[in-house]
Design a protein around this motif. Structure first.
Motif, PDB file in Angstrom:
ATOM      1  N   MET A 140      -6.961   8.030  -0.984  1.00 34.97           N
ATOM      2  CA  MET A 140      -6.660   8.781  -2.187  1.00 34.97           C
ATOM      3  C   MET A 140      -6.422   7.876  -3.386  1.00 34.97           C
ATOM      4  O   MET A 140      -6.887   8.156  -4.497  1.00 34.97           O
ATOM      5  CB  MET A 140      -5.445   9.684  -1.931  1.00 34.97           C
ATOM      6  CG  MET A 140      -5.166  10.688  -3.023  1.00 34.97           C
ATOM      7  SD  MET A 140      -3.796  11.778  -2.583  1.00 34.97           S
ATOM      8  CE  MET A 140      -4.549  12.776  -1.316  1.00 34.97           C
ATOM      9  N   HIS A 141      -5.695   6.779  -3.182  1.00 27.73           N
ATOM     10  CA  HIS A 141      -5.341   5.929  -4.319  1.00 27.73           C
ATOM     11  C   HIS A 141      -6.524   5.155  -4.872  1.00 27.73           C
ATOM     12  O   HIS A 141      -6.452   4.616  -5.987  1.00 27.73           O
ATOM     13  CB  HIS A 141      -4.201   4.966  -3.934  1.00 27.73           C
ATOM     14  CG  HIS A 141      -4.564   3.974  -2.879  1.00 27.73           C
ATOM     15  ND1 HIS A 141      -4.720   4.326  -1.553  1.00 27.73           N
ATOM     16  CD2 HIS A 141      -4.799   2.642  -2.941  1.00 27.73           C
ATOM     17  CE1 HIS A 141      -5.026   3.251  -0.846  1.00 27.73           C
ATOM     18  NE2 HIS A 141      -5.087   2.231  -1.659  1.00 27.73           N
ATOM     19  N   LEU A 142      -7.626   5.097  -4.135  1.00 28.45           N
ATOM     20  CA  LEU A 142      -8.833   4.434  -4.611  1.00 28.45           C
ATOM     21  C   LEU A 142      -9.910   5.439  -4.989  1.00 28.45           C
ATOM     22  O   LEU A 142     -11.079   5.068  -5.139  1.00 28.45           O
ATOM     23  CB  LEU A 142      -9.359   3.464  -3.542  1.00 28.45           C
ATOM     24  CG  LEU A 142      -8.440   2.288  -3.190  1.00 28.45           C
ATOM     25  CD1 LEU A 142      -9.090   1.397  -2.147  1.00 28.45           C
ATOM     26  CD2 LEU A 142      -8.078   1.475  -4.430  1.00 28.45           C
ATOM     27  N   SER A 194     -11.004   9.021  -7.473  1.00 33.85           N
ATOM     28  CA  SER A 194     -10.726   9.726  -8.723  1.00 33.85           C
ATOM     29  C   SER A 194     -10.363  11.173  -8.406  1.00 33.85           C
ATOM     30  O   SER A 194     -10.627  11.675  -7.305  1.00 33.85           O
ATOM     31  CB  SER A 194     -11.948   9.699  -9.632  1.00 33.85           C
ATOM     32  OG  SER A 194     -13.017  10.430  -9.045  1.00 33.85           O
ATOM     33  N   TRP A 195      -9.778  11.860  -9.401  1.00 34.30           N
ATOM     34  CA  TRP A 195      -9.392  13.253  -9.116  1.00 34.30           C
ATOM     35  C   TRP A 195     -10.593  14.143  -8.832  1.00 34.30           C
ATOM     36  O   TRP A 195     -10.505  15.033  -7.966  1.00 34.30           O
ATOM     37  CB  TRP A 195      -8.502  13.808 -10.239  1.00 34.30           C
ATOM     38  CG  TRP A 195      -9.190  14.205 -11.515  1.00 34.30           C
ATOM     39  CD1 TRP A 195      -9.257  13.495 -12.668  1.00 34.30           C
ATOM     40  CD2 TRP A 195      -9.896  15.434 -11.759  1.00 34.30           C
ATOM     41  NE1 TRP A 195      -9.961  14.179 -13.624  1.00 34.30           N
ATOM     42  CE2 TRP A 195     -10.362  15.379 -13.094  1.00 34.30           C
ATOM     43  CE3 TRP A 195     -10.183  16.562 -11.001  1.00 34.30           C
ATOM     44  CZ2 TRP A 195     -11.103  16.401 -13.683  1.00 34.30           C
ATOM     45  CZ3 TRP A 195     -10.927  17.589 -11.572  1.00 34.30           C
ATOM     46  CH2 TRP A 195     -11.380  17.508 -12.895  1.00 34.30           C
ATOM     47  N   GLU A 233       0.015   2.171   7.828  1.00 32.18           N
ATOM     48  CA  GLU A 233      -1.049   2.020   6.835  1.00 32.18           C
ATOM     49  C   GLU A 233      -2.264   1.326   7.434  1.00 32.18           C
ATOM     50  O   GLU A 233      -3.412   1.766   7.231  1.00 32.18           O
ATOM     51  CB  GLU A 233      -0.543   1.233   5.627  1.00 32.18           C
ATOM     52  CG  GLU A 233      -1.610   1.042   4.546  1.00 32.18           C
ATOM     53  CD  GLU A 233      -1.110   0.248   3.361  1.00 32.18           C
ATOM     54  OE1 GLU A 233      -0.577   0.855   2.414  1.00 32.18           O
ATOM     55  OE2 GLU A 233      -1.256  -1.002   3.386  1.00 32.18           O
ATOM     56  N   ALA A 287      -3.455   9.508   2.131  1.00 28.53           N
ATOM     57  CA  ALA A 287      -2.660   9.439   0.910  1.00 28.53           C
ATOM     58  C   ALA A 287      -2.088   8.026   0.732  1.00 28.53           C
ATOM     59  O   ALA A 287      -2.077   7.225   1.668  1.00 28.53           O
ATOM     60  CB  ALA A 287      -1.521  10.456   0.972  1.00 28.53           C
ATOM     61  N   PRO A 288      -1.582   7.716  -0.462  1.00 29.40           N
ATOM     62  CA  PRO A 288      -0.876   6.445  -0.631  1.00 29.40           C
ATOM     63  C   PRO A 288       0.299   6.347   0.331  1.00 29.40           C
ATOM     64  O   PRO A 288       0.899   7.361   0.708  1.00 29.40           O
ATOM     65  CB  PRO A 288      -0.385   6.509  -2.090  1.00 29.40           C
ATOM     66  CG  PRO A 288      -1.308   7.468  -2.763  1.00 29.40           C
ATOM     67  CD  PRO A 288      -1.670   8.484  -1.724  1.00 29.40           C
ATOM     68  N   TRP A 346       6.438  15.105  -2.364  1.00 28.03           N
ATOM     69  CA  TRP A 346       5.101  14.714  -1.900  1.00 28.03           C
ATOM     70  C   TRP A 346       4.390  15.917  -1.291  1.00 28.03           C
ATOM     71  O   TRP A 346       3.228  16.189  -1.597  1.00 28.03           O
ATOM     72  CB  TRP A 346       5.203  13.598  -0.849  1.00 28.03           C
ATOM     73  CG  TRP A 346       5.353  12.217  -1.411  1.00 28.03           C
ATOM     74  CD1 TRP A 346       6.309  11.776  -2.268  1.00 28.03           C
ATOM     75  CD2 TRP A 346       4.519  11.088  -1.132  1.00 28.03           C
ATOM     76  NE1 TRP A 346       6.135  10.448  -2.535  1.00 28.03           N
ATOM     77  CE2 TRP A 346       5.052   9.989  -1.858  1.00 28.03           C
ATOM     78  CE3 TRP A 346       3.400  10.894  -0.333  1.00 28.03           C
ATOM     79  CZ2 TRP A 346       4.476   8.722  -1.810  1.00 28.03           C
ATOM     80  CZ3 TRP A 346       2.837   9.623  -0.276  1.00 28.03           C
ATOM     81  CH2 TRP A 346       3.365   8.557  -1.004  1.00 28.03           C
TER      82      TRP A 346
END
Length: 249
Positions: A3-5, A7-8, A45, A61-62, A93
């Protein structure tokens, strides 16, 4: 998909076909003289990211990397949340993820000290919907990475003596496999740390002066760590798939 890499719009598009998200969660706390402070969030992770490499449909997710570590605060580098803060953050979250359309939220945990508070948070979240006489549009699941099918038995076979409760060779090995340039050594005495109860920070430091509980982290190796990761990845993917396909009444 990490998710953190992403785009929306990429997450928005993925939600058309995937409704499950994996949240690695752990703690930043001491793990003895040779263990990385991030061990408890790095392990879930590492495993979740390796699983995403095996299955590009998996959404991760992050990492939630600060948890319940108050009993480790007598050791430099430990960062802890209060139980109420931890519960509020987990709730936020969950509510953020469900707002976007995630219906199955799977927490992959790396710190045993988190378990009671995460489960209490789940109970609080479900209670809000229950008192409102509504069914929540999501389901929550908690799984410790070492409790993935086959992983704990593998760790016990790899480390039949000196596995212990904290700064274990299995968790240290997982981080060594992922970060071989961060491997550290120490002259441990005793070789296997003592066991005992876990209370407040000063009591912990007095009982376990180097931070270990019942363990011999020097048994760890990158090779053992990779073996554990290789076993955990398919177990995680199957567990997530079963969770995603579970039929609700």
């Amino acid at each position: 998909m990490l998710m953190h890499l992403s785009s929306w719009p990429e997450i928005d598009a993925r939600l058309k076909t995937v409704k499950t998200v994996v949240v690695p969660i752990g703690s930043n706390e001491q793990h003895g003289p040779t263990g990385l402070l991030g061990t408890d969030w790095l392990c879930p992770e590492i495993i979740a990211h390796a699983a995403e490499q095996s299955d590009e449909q998996l959404v991760v997710a992050p990492t939630f990397n600060i948890g319940m570590a108050q009993h480790h605060l007598a050791f430099a580098g430990t960062i802890s949340l209060r139980p109420s803060t931890f519960m509020a953050a987990i709730t936020d979250w969950v509510m953020s993820l469900q707002r976007h359309g995630f219906e199955r939220i799977y927490f992959l945990n790396g710190h045993g000290g988190n378990v009671a508070t995460i489960e209490a948070t789940f109970a609080e979240i479900y209670a809000e919907w229950s008192f409102a006489e509504e069914r929540p549009p999501f389901v929550l699941k908690l799984r410790n990475w070492w409790d993935l099918p086959g992983v704990n038995s593998l760790c016990n076979r790899l480390f039949p003596v000196g596995h212990g409760m904290h700064a274990t060779p299995s968790e240290i090995a997982v981080t060594q496999a992922a970060y071989p340039d961060r491997i550290k050594t120490a002259d441990y005495s005793p070789k296997i740390a003592p066991n005992g109860p876990i209370r407040d920070a000063l009591d912990y430091r007095a009982r376990f002066p180097d931070g270990r509980i019942g363990s011999d982290p020097m048994l760890a190796s990158p090779e053992h760590g990779q073996t554990i990761i290789d076993a955990a990845v398919p177990a995680l993917l199957k567990d997530v798939a079963d969770f995603s396909s579970e039929v609700l009444p």
